[in-house]
Design a protein around this motif. Structure first.
Motif, PDB file in Angstrom:
ATOM      1  N   ASP A 212       0.840  -1.201   0.000  1.00  0.00           N
ATOM      2  CA  ASP A 212       0.000   0.000   0.000  1.00  0.00           C
ATOM      3  C   ASP A 212       0.879   1.256   0.000  1.00  0.00           C
ATOM      4  O   ASP A 212       0.646   2.197  -0.764  1.00  0.00           O
ATOM      5  CB  ASP A 212      -0.907   0.034   1.231  1.00  0.00           C
TER       6      ASP A 212
ATOM      7  N   TYR B  15       1.476   4.247  -2.765  1.00  0.00           N
ATOM      8  CA  TYR B  15       1.178   5.627  -2.394  1.00  0.00           C
ATOM      9  C   TYR B  15       2.297   6.587  -2.793  1.00  0.00           C
ATOM     10  O   TYR B  15       2.092   7.801  -2.830  1.00  0.00           O
ATOM     11  CB  TYR B  15       0.908   5.724  -0.895  1.00  0.00           C
TER      12      TYR B  15
ATOM     13  N   GLY C 193       0.026  -5.843  -5.491  1.00  0.00           N
ATOM     14  CA  GLY C 193      -1.360  -5.438  -5.273  1.00  0.00           C
ATOM     15  C   GLY C 193      -1.724  -4.519  -6.426  1.00  0.00           C
ATOM     16  O   GLY C 193      -0.891  -4.244  -7.298  1.00  0.00           O
TER      17      GLY C 193
ATOM     18  N   TYR D  49      -3.769  -0.721  -7.374  1.00  0.00           N
ATOM     19  CA  TYR D  49      -4.262   0.511  -6.765  1.00  0.00           C
ATOM     20  C   TYR D  49      -4.586   1.540  -7.839  1.00  0.00           C
ATOM     21  O   TYR D  49      -4.066   1.480  -8.951  1.00  0.00           O
ATOM     22  CB  TYR D  49      -3.197   1.094  -5.815  1.00  0.00           C
TER      23      TYR D  49
ATOM     24  N   GLU E  43      -7.378   4.307  -3.759  1.00  0.00           N
ATOM     25  CA  GLU E  43      -8.220   3.121  -3.631  1.00  0.00           C
ATOM     26  C   GLU E  43      -7.417   1.840  -3.837  1.00  0.00           C
ATOM     27  O   GLU E  43      -6.551   1.768  -4.704  1.00  0.00           O
ATOM     28  CB  GLU E  43      -9.360   3.165  -4.654  1.00  0.00           C
ATOM     29  N   VAL E  44      -7.726   0.845  -3.033  1.00  0.00           N
ATOM     30  CA  VAL E  44      -7.121  -0.482  -3.179  1.00  0.00           C
ATOM     31  C   VAL E  44      -8.021  -1.296  -4.106  1.00  0.00           C
ATOM     32  O   VAL E  44      -9.147  -1.644  -3.743  1.00  0.00           O
ATOM     33  CB  VAL E  44      -6.978  -1.185  -1.813  1.00  0.00           C
TER      34      VAL E  44
ATOM     35  N   LYS F 239      -6.954  -4.259  -5.545  1.00  0.00           N
ATOM     36  CA  LYS F 239      -6.696  -5.643  -5.136  1.00  0.00           C
ATOM     37  C   LYS F 239      -5.669  -5.612  -4.017  1.00  0.00           C
ATOM     38  O   LYS F 239      -4.579  -5.061  -4.176  1.00  0.00           O
ATOM     39  CB  LYS F 239      -6.182  -6.471  -6.313  1.00  0.00           C
ATOM     40  N   ALA F 240      -6.023  -6.167  -2.865  1.00  0.00           N
ATOM     41  CA  ALA F 240      -5.154  -6.114  -1.691  1.00  0.00           C
ATOM     42  C   ALA F 240      -3.846  -6.851  -1.930  1.00  0.00           C
ATOM     43  O   ALA F 240      -3.758  -7.759  -2.775  1.00  0.00           O
ATOM     44  CB  ALA F 240      -5.877  -6.705  -0.482  1.00  0.00           C
ATOM     45  N   GLN F 241      -2.828  -6.470  -1.174  1.00  0.00           N
ATOM     46  CA  GLN F 241      -1.509  -7.071  -1.347  1.00  0.00           C
ATOM     47  C   GLN F 241      -1.547  -8.580  -1.156  1.00  0.00           C
ATOM     48  O   GLN F 241      -2.291  -9.113  -0.339  1.00  0.00           O
ATOM     49  CB  GLN F 241      -0.505  -6.435  -0.395  1.00  0.00           C
TER      50      GLN F 241
END
Length: 233
Positions: A97, A101, A124, A126, A134-135, A137-139
């Motif tokens: 994440d 960022y 992931g 983003y 926004e995520v 797909k999560a890591q």
């Protein structure tokens, strides 16, 4: 609200201090993995430069993984100890994440990749939508070929960052051609300032933790665990 954040998920050691939305200091070293020797002196030097003491920090934050098992343990343990010493809350930020960022307000799909070895990556997906991070797909940890198969069907350009870019650049370019864009080196490695900014957003929503509860998220078993299981099958 002052946030002290660290990222030790890779060979990079990074420390930052954020005062609300103002980054007042960051110290990053991308040279050898000696976090056990360098992290605390880096924190001390940065706090001194910002004319702050540990007691002045309101929130302590750390990148919690995935990444280097040893590096993550050092970073998380250090933040837990500092928070404990002044009885302040902590925030854990997923490494991928924070890496995504780094690419603030990027219009492309952001796909960080960190080398997890054996042709696998920590990754992931983003995006920035209406100025919000926004995520998609999560890591997770997956094979690079599986990731590229999934991305091949997307129409938009895809920007990659992270140390996996150097390892898998050729296979990514071959599979995705001009759709693949690689981030410049200044945003290609973990940065504590991104950890701090995400932690500040969580703190604003009161998504805080006790230092007792902060733990690393490895996403895979260590080599020692794998060898042990193999030996005892």
């Amino acid at each position: 609200m002052k946030v002290l954040a660290v990222d030790t998920s890779s060979i990079v050691a990074s420390v930052a201090v954020l005062d609300d939305n103002k980054l007042i200091g960051e110290y990053t070293v991308n040279h050898k993995r000696t976090h056990s020797e360098t992290l605390l002196p880096m924190i001390k030097e940065l706090l001194n430069a910002c004319e702050l003491k540990t007691k002045d920090i309101d929130i302590f934050a750390a990148s919690i993984g995935p990444g280097s098992f040893t590096g993550l343990r050092i970073g998380v343990a250090t933040i837990k100890a500092l928070a404990h010493s002044v009885d302040k809350p902590v925030v854990g930020i997923p490494t991928i994440d924070a890496l995504a960022y780094n690419l603030n307000y990027c219009s492309n799909l952001i796909v960080p990749i960190m080398d997890a070895r054996r042709d696998r990556v920590y990754t992931g997906m983003y995006k920035w939508s209406d100025n919000k991070f926004e995520v998609v797909k999560a890591q997770d940890v997956i094979e690079i070929e599986t990731l590229l198969d999934e991305l091949q069907d997307r129409e938009e350009a895809i920007i990659f960052n992270g140390d996996g870019c150097d390892v898998y650049r050729e296979i990514i370019t071959k599979k995705l051609d001009s759709k693949a864009v690689f981030a410049p080196s200044c945003v290609n490695m973990p940065k504590a300032s991104s950890v701090a900014q995400l932690a500040f957003k969580k703190a604003q929503k009161n998504e805080l933790q006790s230092y007792y509860d902060l733990v690393p998220e490895y996403l895979r078993k260590s080599q020692a665990e794998r060898e042990y299981e193999k030996k005892n099958r």
